[in-house]
Motif scaffolding. Structure first.
Motif, PDB file in Angstrom:
ATOM      1  N   TYR A 190       0.953  -1.284   0.025  1.00  0.00           N
ATOM      2  CA  TYR A 190      -0.119  -0.031   0.022  1.00  0.00           C
ATOM      3  C   TYR A 190       0.908   1.091  -0.026  1.00  0.00           C
ATOM      4  CZ  TYR A 190      -2.799   4.138   1.556  1.00  0.00           C
ATOM      5  OH  TYR A 190      -3.273   5.484   1.367  1.00  0.00           O
ATOM      6  N   VAL A 191       2.155   1.200   0.639  1.00  0.00           N
ATOM      7  CA  VAL A 191       2.753   2.461   0.699  1.00  0.00           C
ATOM      8  C   VAL A 191       3.267   2.945  -0.765  1.00  0.00           C
ATOM      9  CG1 VAL A 191       4.888   3.494   1.591  1.00  0.00           C
ATOM     10  CG2 VAL A 191       3.635   1.700   3.048  1.00  0.00           C
ATOM     11  N   GLN A 192       3.389   1.929  -1.517  1.00  0.00           N
ATOM     12  CA  GLN A 192       3.659   2.267  -2.933  1.00  0.00           C
ATOM     13  C   GLN A 192       2.406   2.880  -3.611  1.00  0.00           C
ATOM     14  OE1 GLN A 192       6.609   2.098  -3.902  1.00  0.00           O
ATOM     15  NE2 GLN A 192       7.348   1.110  -2.107  1.00  0.00           N
ATOM     16  N   VAL A 193       1.349   2.173  -3.299  1.00  0.00           N
ATOM     17  CA  VAL A 193       0.339   2.828  -4.156  1.00  0.00           C
ATOM     18  C   VAL A 193      -0.067   4.314  -3.524  1.00  0.00           C
ATOM     19  CG1 VAL A 193      -2.435   2.534  -3.768  1.00  0.00           C
ATOM     20  CG2 VAL A 193      -1.042   0.677  -4.025  1.00  0.00           C
ATOM     21  N   TYR A 194       0.520   4.420  -2.278  1.00  0.00           N
ATOM     22  CA  TYR A 194      -0.031   5.992  -1.851  1.00  0.00           C
ATOM     23  C   TYR A 194       1.052   6.806  -2.467  1.00  0.00           C
ATOM     24  CZ  TYR A 194      -0.133   9.847   1.614  1.00  0.00           C
ATOM     25  OH  TYR A 194      -0.187  11.024   1.996  1.00  0.00           O
ATOM     26  N   ARG A 195       2.073   6.385  -2.753  1.00  0.00           N
ATOM     27  CA  ARG A 195       3.102   7.098  -3.328  1.00  0.00           C
ATOM     28  C   ARG A 195       2.726   7.304  -4.875  1.00  0.00           C
ATOM     29  NH1 ARG A 195       8.212   4.395  -0.858  1.00  0.00           N
ATOM     30  NH2 ARG A 195       8.027   5.446   1.087  1.00  0.00           N
ATOM     31  N   GLN A 196       2.342   6.279  -5.386  1.00  0.00           N
ATOM     32  CA  GLN A 196       1.902   6.276  -6.933  1.00  0.00           C
ATOM     33  C   GLN A 196       0.965   7.376  -7.131  1.00  0.00           C
ATOM     34  OE1 GLN A 196       3.158   5.176  -9.474  1.00  0.00           O
ATOM     35  NE2 GLN A 196       1.522   6.197 -10.881  1.00  0.00           N
ATOM     36  N   GLN A 197      -0.004   7.532  -6.021  1.00  0.00           N
ATOM     37  CA  GLN A 197      -1.067   8.332  -6.133  1.00  0.00           C
ATOM     38  C   GLN A 197      -0.668   9.731  -5.789  1.00  0.00           C
ATOM     39  OE1 GLN A 197      -3.799   7.048  -2.897  1.00  0.00           O
ATOM     40  NE2 GLN A 197      -4.842   5.579  -4.249  1.00  0.00           N
ATOM     41  N   LEU A 198       0.231  10.129  -4.916  1.00  0.00           N
ATOM     42  CA  LEU A 198       0.851  11.112  -4.821  1.00  0.00           C
ATOM     43  C   LEU A 198       1.643  11.732  -6.086  1.00  0.00           C
ATOM     44  CD1 LEU A 198       1.008  13.534  -2.503  1.00  0.00           C
ATOM     45  CD2 LEU A 198       3.058  12.136  -1.635  1.00  0.00           C
ATOM     46  N   HIS A 199       2.228  10.528  -6.758  1.00  0.00           N
ATOM     47  CA  HIS A 199       2.726  10.802  -7.885  1.00  0.00           C
ATOM     48  C   HIS A 199       1.923  11.534  -8.849  1.00  0.00           C
ATOM     49  CE1 HIS A 199       5.175  10.331 -11.349  1.00  0.00           C
ATOM     50  NE2 HIS A 199       6.450  10.147 -10.798  1.00  0.00           N
ATOM     51  N   GLU A 200       0.925  10.824  -9.107  1.00  0.00           N
ATOM     52  CA  GLU A 200      -0.367  11.458 -10.005  1.00  0.00           C
ATOM     53  C   GLU A 200      -0.852  12.675  -9.692  1.00  0.00           C
ATOM     54  OE1 GLU A 200      -2.235   7.062 -10.795  1.00  0.00           O
ATOM     55  OE2 GLU A 200      -3.491   8.549  -9.873  1.00  0.00           O
ATOM     56  N   LEU A 201      -0.873  13.031  -8.392  1.00  0.00           N
ATOM     57  CA  LEU A 201      -1.201  14.380  -8.156  1.00  0.00           C
ATOM     58  C   LEU A 201      -0.150  15.460  -8.320  1.00  0.00           C
ATOM     59  CD1 LEU A 201      -3.247  13.376  -4.802  1.00  0.00           C
ATOM     60  CD2 LEU A 201      -4.272  14.018  -6.854  1.00  0.00           C
ATOM     61  N   LEU A 202       0.950  14.831  -8.188  1.00  0.00           N
ATOM     62  CA  LEU A 202       2.198  16.099  -8.378  1.00  0.00           C
ATOM     63  C   LEU A 202       2.558  16.289  -9.571  1.00  0.00           C
ATOM     64  CD1 LEU A 202       4.320  15.166  -5.266  1.00  0.00           C
ATOM     65  CD2 LEU A 202       2.369  16.877  -5.396  1.00  0.00           C
ATOM     66  N   THR A 203       2.190  15.349 -10.530  1.00  0.00           N
ATOM     67  CA  THR A 203       2.515  15.393 -11.766  1.00  0.00           C
ATOM     68  C   THR A 203       1.505  15.834 -12.948  1.00  0.00           C
ATOM     69  OG1 THR A 203       2.111  12.975 -12.166  1.00  0.00           O
ATOM     70  CG2 THR A 203       4.324  13.947 -11.678  1.00  0.00           C
ATOM     71  N   SER A 204       0.085  16.125 -12.556  1.00  0.00           N
ATOM     72  CA  SER A 204      -0.803  16.137 -13.578  1.00  0.00           C
ATOM     73  C   SER A 204      -1.647  17.653 -13.412  1.00  0.00           C
ATOM     74  CB  SER A 204      -1.840  14.972 -13.480  1.00  0.00           C
ATOM     75  OG  SER A 204      -1.165  13.713 -13.368  1.00  0.00           O
ATOM     76  N   TYR A 205      -1.310  18.185 -12.358  1.00  0.00           N
ATOM     77  CA  TYR A 205      -2.224  19.182 -12.151  1.00  0.00           C
ATOM     78  C   TYR A 205      -1.474  20.757 -11.858  1.00  0.00           C
ATOM     79  CZ  TYR A 205      -5.426  15.398 -11.642  1.00  0.00           C
ATOM     80  OH  TYR A 205      -6.095  14.354 -11.904  1.00  0.00           O
ATOM     81  N   GLY A 206      -0.244  20.671 -12.475  1.00  0.00           N
ATOM     82  CA  GLY A 206       0.430  22.089 -12.333  1.00  0.00           C
ATOM     83  C   GLY A 206       1.005  22.246 -11.085  1.00  0.00           C
ATOM     84  N   PRO A 207       1.455  23.434 -10.816  1.00  0.00           N
ATOM     85  CA  PRO A 207       2.401  23.732  -9.657  1.00  0.00           C
ATOM     86  C   PRO A 207       1.587  23.551  -8.356  1.00  0.00           C
ATOM     87  CG  PRO A 207       2.698  25.544 -11.059  1.00  0.00           C
ATOM     88  CD  PRO A 207       1.473  24.572 -11.696  1.00  0.00           C
ATOM     89  N   ILE A 208       1.946  22.869  -7.496  1.00  0.00           N
ATOM     90  CA  ILE A 208       1.305  22.467  -6.163  1.00  0.00           C
ATOM     91  C   ILE A 208       2.086  23.306  -4.834  1.00  0.00           C
ATOM     92  CG2 ILE A 208       1.025  20.699  -4.450  1.00  0.00           C
ATOM     93  CD1 ILE A 208      -0.577  20.277  -6.918  1.00  0.00           C
ATOM     94  N   PHE A 209       1.316  24.042  -4.307  1.00  0.00           N
ATOM     95  CA  PHE A 209       1.917  24.778  -3.008  1.00  0.00           C
ATOM     96  C   PHE A 209       2.202  24.188  -1.833  1.00  0.00           C
ATOM     97  CE2 PHE A 209      -0.604  26.681   0.206  1.00  0.00           C
ATOM     98  CZ  PHE A 209      -2.216  26.245  -0.255  1.00  0.00           C
ATOM     99  N   GLU A 210       1.105  23.146  -1.542  1.00  0.00           N
ATOM    100  CA  GLU A 210       1.391  22.428  -0.301  1.00  0.00           C
ATOM    101  C   GLU A 210       0.883  21.058  -0.523  1.00  0.00           C
ATOM    102  OE1 GLU A 210       0.168  24.872   3.240  1.00  0.00           O
ATOM    103  OE2 GLU A 210      -0.284  22.985   4.185  1.00  0.00           O
ATOM    104  N   VAL A 211       1.549  20.372   0.334  1.00  0.00           N
ATOM    105  CA  VAL A 211       1.051  18.869   0.317  1.00  0.00           C
ATOM    106  C   VAL A 211       0.669  18.412   1.919  1.00  0.00           C
ATOM    107  CG1 VAL A 211       1.802  16.709  -0.310  1.00  0.00           C
ATOM    108  CG2 VAL A 211       2.720  18.247  -1.830  1.00  0.00           C
ATOM    109  N   TRP A 212      -0.526  17.952   1.949  1.00  0.00           N
ATOM    110  CA  TRP A 212      -0.842  17.888   3.502  1.00  0.00           C
ATOM    111  C   TRP A 212      -1.074  16.290   3.745  1.00  0.00           C
ATOM    112  CZ3 TRP A 212      -4.586  17.375   7.338  1.00  0.00           C
ATOM    113  CH2 TRP A 212      -4.513  18.521   8.182  1.00  0.00           C
TER     114      TRP A 212
END
Ligand code: FUL
Length: 465
Positions: free
Chosen positions: A155-177
């Motif tokens: 699951y830790v890999q899944v979590y990272r993969q999800q974060l990877h998707e969010l950080l690469t598909s939606y432009g600049p991110i100012f904060e990760v919570w």
């Protein structure tokens, strides 16, 4: 007023003429940029909005996610009207339902009626934020009560993969919570059991945060323990009256800390001279719950309550992360938008104009990057002007230096102290019980770890409520 001594005169010269050496630990450039945001929104929106829960179990049918008239622009506009400068969306809450069509799971908008399964809430909010020039951030719950592998290394890999998707598909991110609530009972792909994890080791946070740095180097990372922004230790929206931007988190037993594993109550004050620059963020909901519930439409915080929280968060050097949950239509409810609008006009009216007419220029230029090196500053207002708000800022790139200060006004031939307080850091706002009128106002730093570097000294009269 009396003439300046040579020392005071020297000390009042701007940076270029008289640079001060930095003191203690300093903010990183990304933290320094984050400090300028001060007030931004949180959107708790997911399956819970439709089931009425606060924590979904993870067995909810994706068909239930069906906002009838979702409008990202209405949502973002309403936050901007309050004066917010950014927005963080719960892209996945504890129930595991993904608001974007993640490749990692079927438990997402793809299987919902929203835009006939072709929708992407993350994209719509991110795009609307960009249009309105608000910074966009992501909340991704580490705890996932839907995922069959939660609690296992996979699951830790899944979590990272999800974060990877969010950080690469939606432009600049100012904060990760990263939420500290982690582990417990859940659906877990049908197992319906309790799964506990070791909060210190399970997620291997270091590896995740290295990925965030690589993909979004400008994003600040929030959790109970940072590494950039710390939790203030309550969900009521206020920092401690004395609040330091520096902090050294430790576990409840005094050992190593991790998200969800700290002496979190220490987050309110922080630690004077802590080894890490780790400023506080105050997260609070405009309603009793984090998610929208019909029966809370009459329990929305009033503009006055919100303004009070603004003073107790931003005014104590912390970030103010105000949650405003979209309703089942996919809109911010009228009760919430009314409060936000009035709050915004009060903030704009109050802080529109610094009432000080004469003071060293770096204090008046509305620029956090210029400062005056002086422990005593007399500002003039003419004619005598009424104020009830005092705002100070340090040049925090030189560290948090001030430990205590007083504000005086003339009283006959002498001075009378009308306010005193402690930490300043990125921002300190004092609100007087009664407005006062004066033609001169004096700031006196009474205690400091190093000669003060004052970036702002302003006076305002509260209005607009
Ligand atoms: C908490 C969560 O359990 C709440 O549901 C909410 O998301 C809040 C911001 O953080 O830990």
């Amino acid at each position: 007023m009396k003439h300046m001594t040579r020392r005071q005169l020297l000390a009042s010269l701007p940076l270029a003429a008289h640079p001060l050496p930095p003191y203690g630990t300093l903010p990183s450039p990304r933290q320094f940029r984050w400090h300028a945001l001060e007030f931004y929104g949180f959107l708790h929106f997911t399956m819970n909005t439709f089931t009425g829960k606060e924590w979904g179990y993870g067995d909810e049918d994706p068909s239930r996610f069906a906002p009838s008239s979702f409008d990202a622009d209405q949502i973002v506009e309403s936050l901007a009207a309050a004066g917010m400068k950014g927005v963080i969306l719960t892209c996945k809450h504890h129930d595991g339902f993904c608001l974007w069509p993640s490749k990692t799971t079927d438990h997402s908008v793809r299987r919902s009626p929203f835009r006939n399964g072709r929708g992407d809430v993350v994209k719509e909010i991110a795009d609307a934020a960009r249009r309105r020039k608000l910074a966009f951030g992501v909340y991704l719950s580490p705890w996932d009560r839907n995922h069959p592998q939660y609690g296992r290394p996979e699951y830790v890999q899944v979590y990272r993969q999800q974060l990877h998707e969010l950080l690469t598909s939606y432009g600049p991110i100012f904060e990760v919570w990263h939420d500290g609530a982690n582990g417990g009972d859940g659906f877990y792909g049908g197992a319906r059991e309790k799964r506990t994890i070791d909060k210190r080791s399970y997620y291997d946070w270091q590896a995740t945060w290295e990925m965030v740095r690589r993909l979004q180097p400008d994003a600040v990372i929030f959790s109970d323990v940072g590494p950039d922004i710390r939790w203030v230790g309550n969900e009521s929206g206020f920092a401690s009256d004395t609040s330091w931007a520096t902090y050294d988190p430790v576990g409840p037993d005094g050992g190593p800390s991790a998200p969800g594993h700290t002496r979190y109550k220490e987050g309110g004050v922080g630690h004077r001279n802590g080894a890490k620059w780790l400023p506080a963020e105050c997260d609070v909901s405009i309603r009793p719950g984090w998610f929208w519930h019909e029966n809370q439409n009459d329990k929305v915080k009033t503009p006055r309550q919100l303004l009070d929280l603004y003073y107790k968060s931003v005014g104590r050097g912390a970030g103010f992360l105000l949650n405003v949950p979209p309703d089942r239509r996919g809109l911010l409810h009228e009760a919430d938008t009314a409060s936000l609008r009035t709050l915004g006009s009060a903030l704009r009216a109050t802080f529109a104009r610094n009432l000080i007419r004469k003071a060293p220029r770096p204090l008046l230029d509305n620029n956090r990057e210029t400062y005056v090196a002086a422990s005593e500053i007399t500002a003039e207002l003419y004619p005598a002007t009424t104020f009830d708000i005092i705002r100070l800022r340090e040049e925090i790139r030189l560290g948090q230096r001030i430990d205590g200060f007083e504000i005086d006004i003339p009283d006959g031939a002498a001075w009378r102290t009308i306010a005193r307080s402690t930490s300043v850091g990125p921002c300190r706002i004092l609100r007087l019980d009664q407005p006062v009128a004066a033609a001169q106002v004096r700031l006196r730093v009474t205690r400091s770890a190093a000669p003060p570097a004052v970036a702002e000294f302003s006076l305002f009269k509260e209005q607009g409520l």
